[in-house]
Write an enzyme that holds these catalytic residues in place. Structure first.
Site, PDB file in Angstrom:
ATOM      1  CE  LYS A 180      37.875  39.732  21.999  1.00 10.79           C
ATOM      2  NZ  LYS A 180      39.223  40.024  22.743  1.00 10.79           N
ATOM      3  NE  ARG A 211      44.237  39.409  27.966  1.00  9.83           N
ATOM      4  CZ  ARG A 211      43.228  39.912  27.375  1.00  9.83           C
ATOM      5  NH1 ARG A 211      41.973  40.138  27.989  1.00  9.83           N
ATOM      6  NH2 ARG A 211      43.391  40.150  25.961  1.00  9.83           N
ATOM      7  CE1 TYR A 217       9.789  41.742  43.110  1.00  7.19           C
ATOM      8  CE2 TYR A 217      11.272  42.253  41.145  1.00  7.19           C
ATOM      9  CZ  TYR A 217      10.092  41.539  41.816  1.00  7.19           C
ATOM     10  OH  TYR A 217       9.505  40.135  41.295  1.00  7.19           O
ATOM     11  CG  MET A 227      14.218  37.349  35.059  1.00  6.19           C
ATOM     12  SD  MET A 227      14.047  35.825  35.576  1.00  6.19           S
ATOM     13  CE  MET A 227      14.653  36.061  37.367  1.00  6.19           C
TER      14      MET A 227
HETATM   15  C1  LIG Z   1      39.425  41.203  22.314  1.00  7.71           C
HETATM   16  C2  LIG Z   1      40.897  41.472  21.666  1.00  7.71           C
HETATM   17  C3  LIG Z   1      41.153  42.308  20.717  1.00  7.71           C
HETATM   18  C4  LIG Z   1      40.085  43.273  20.172  1.00  7.71           C
HETATM   19  O1  LIG Z   1      40.055  44.419  21.254  1.00  7.71           O
HETATM   20  P1  LIG Z   1      39.082  45.774  21.199  1.00  7.71           P
HETATM   21  O2  LIG Z   1      39.359  46.480  22.168  1.00  7.71           O
HETATM   22  O3  LIG Z   1      37.819  45.258  21.128  1.00  7.71           O
HETATM   23  O4  LIG Z   1      39.359  46.374  19.583  1.00  7.71           O
HETATM   24  C5  LIG Z   1      42.449  42.432  20.047  1.00  7.71           C
HETATM   25  N1  LIG Z   1      43.475  41.828  20.399  1.00  7.71           N
HETATM   26  C6  LIG Z   1      43.224  40.728  21.405  1.00  7.71           C
HETATM   27  C7  LIG Z   1      44.268  39.969  22.132  1.00  7.71           C
HETATM   28  C8  LIG Z   1      41.999  40.756  22.006  1.00  7.71           C
HETATM   29  O5  LIG Z   1      41.702  39.749  23.113  1.00  7.71           O
END
Ligand SMILES: *Cc1c(COP(=O)(O)O)cnc(C)c1O
Length: 372
Positions: free
Chosen positions: A43, A141, A262, A310
């Site tokens: 992802k 979640r 800065y 930046m």
């Molecule tokens: C992002 C995610 C993972 C991967 O998690 P890591 O901690 O990066 O290994 C696995 N399962 C779900 C549901 C996730 O959202």
């Protein structure tokens, strides 16, 4: 190196992504979980490192199943890789059902309403569609709660093939956290008696290192593939995947007492030395690393001197010998020594955010077996 072949094209920093290290990490995780299928979580553009080259490398290492968050991420991967199994963690948003079916994507169904809607869609097409069910075992979640899971699993719709039931650990990197074992217990209880054909998945990267009891049929590592430390307490068993180099634009020999950047937050004594490099918070180098993080040059630590700008960062190079500094062309921000976890710690965040913030102004170089 000739004048026509600069190390840094147009003065851009270079982000090197070592696909050989990535596949070594995949194999190490597979060796940790020999009884489970090891999927790849790609992802957010493969945690910022390029979902396409990352997926291509993982396929070569034997990975067959991939998880993304968004439908669009899945569509981009499907166009490039017709044969992989692709799951979409954020589920099937109303109106997207047709694309899931056509592109052979598995939605991770997170609510009873979503299950009903996708099942009804399959009915209208007079077909069965693959699906994944997400149970919430303690993260609040995404996923079905205890009551919902019971109801939905008791009357699972005939038009959906339940390939996988999954849950997600809230504190996987803390093996002693009471929620970790509680989540496992809830997952086992709720999936007890589920059909043989339905596989189970609980572990992310950290979960893989909790041992066989947490690995079930399929593991879903992300961060560990990309070199992040999946074990909070122990030394990082993973290989670093990225290296970030930035060209030095200017070297400072301080003639009088000075301050840097800065807000004038970093004093530099007379006779101190500093370098300014072409990299800043617009490139994803979190400003929270100001006066805390460090870079490396020829084996020397260079503390961030003053605030990250930046497009620029100035580093304290006072203890780098003058003859070395005189010929230095670049400094290195992330590598095996100065890891993404170290930077994250200095910036008050986690390696996941360091990786996914990496910007678009770098030259990106994928190296290793399948790299360009
Ligand atoms: C992002 C995610 C993972 C991967 O998690 P890591 O901690 O990066 O290994 C696995 N399962 C779900 C549901 C996730 O959202």
């Amino acid at each position: 190196m000739t004048a026509t072949e600069p190390r840094f094209a147009h003065g851009r920093p270079t982000l090197s992504i070592d696909l050989e290290a990535l596949t070594a990490n995949y194999r190490l995780l597979q060796a940790q979980a020999p009884g489970a299928e090891l999927a790849g979580v790609v992802k957010a553009d493969g945690y910022g490192l390029g979902a396409i080259p990352v997926t291509r490398a993982l396929i070569a290492a034997g990975c067959r199943t991939f998880f993304v968050a968004h439908l669009d991420e899945a569509l981009a991967l499907r166009a490039a890789f017709p044969a992989i199994a692709l799951a979409v963690l954020n589920g099937v948003y109303p109106g997207s059902e047709e694309e899931f079916a056509q592109q052979r994507l598995s939605p991770v169904l997170n609510t009873p309403g979503e299950v009903a809607r996708y099942a009804a869609f399959a009915r209208t097409r007079d077909t069965r569609l693959p699906a994944i069910l997400h149970l919430d075992t303690g993260m609040t979640r995404l996923g079905l709660n205890t009551r919902q899971a019971e109801t939905v699993l008791q009357a699972w719709p005939a038009t959906l093939d339940l390939d996988l039931v999954m849950s997600h650990l809230a504190c996987g990197e803390k093996p002693d956290h009471p929620l970790t074992s509680a989540q496992r217990q809830r997952f086992v209880t709720r999936t007890d008696g589920i059909a043989e054909s339905t596989r189970r998945s609980l572990a992310n990267s950290a979960g893989v290192f909790l041992g066989a009891a947490y690995q079930f049929d399929l593991c879903r590592p992300g961060i560990a593939l990309y070199g992040g430390n999946p074990t909070e307490q122990a030394e990082n068993p993973m290989r670093a995947v990225i290296r970030l180099d930035a060209p030095i634009l200017q070297t400072h020999d301080v003639a009088d007492d000075a301050t840097i950047g800065y807000g004038a937050t970093y004093p530099l004594a007379r006779d101190g030395r500093a370098v300014t490099v072409a990299l800043g918070y617009a490139d994803g180098l979190l400003r929270a690393g100001s006066n805390r993080a460090r870079a490396r040059l020829a084996g020397y630590d260079l503390p961030f001197a003053g605030r990250v700008s930046m497009d620029l960062i100035t580093l304290d190079a006072s203890h780098v010998p003058a003859n070395i500094l005189a010929v230095a062309e670049h400094v290195t921000f992330f590598d095996e020594v100065n890891t993404i976890d170290t930077y994250a710690q200095h910036a008050g965040t986690i390696a996941y955010e360091v990786l996914t913030r990496l910007g678009a102004r770098f030259t990106r170089r994928h190296t290793g077996v399948l790299g360009a």
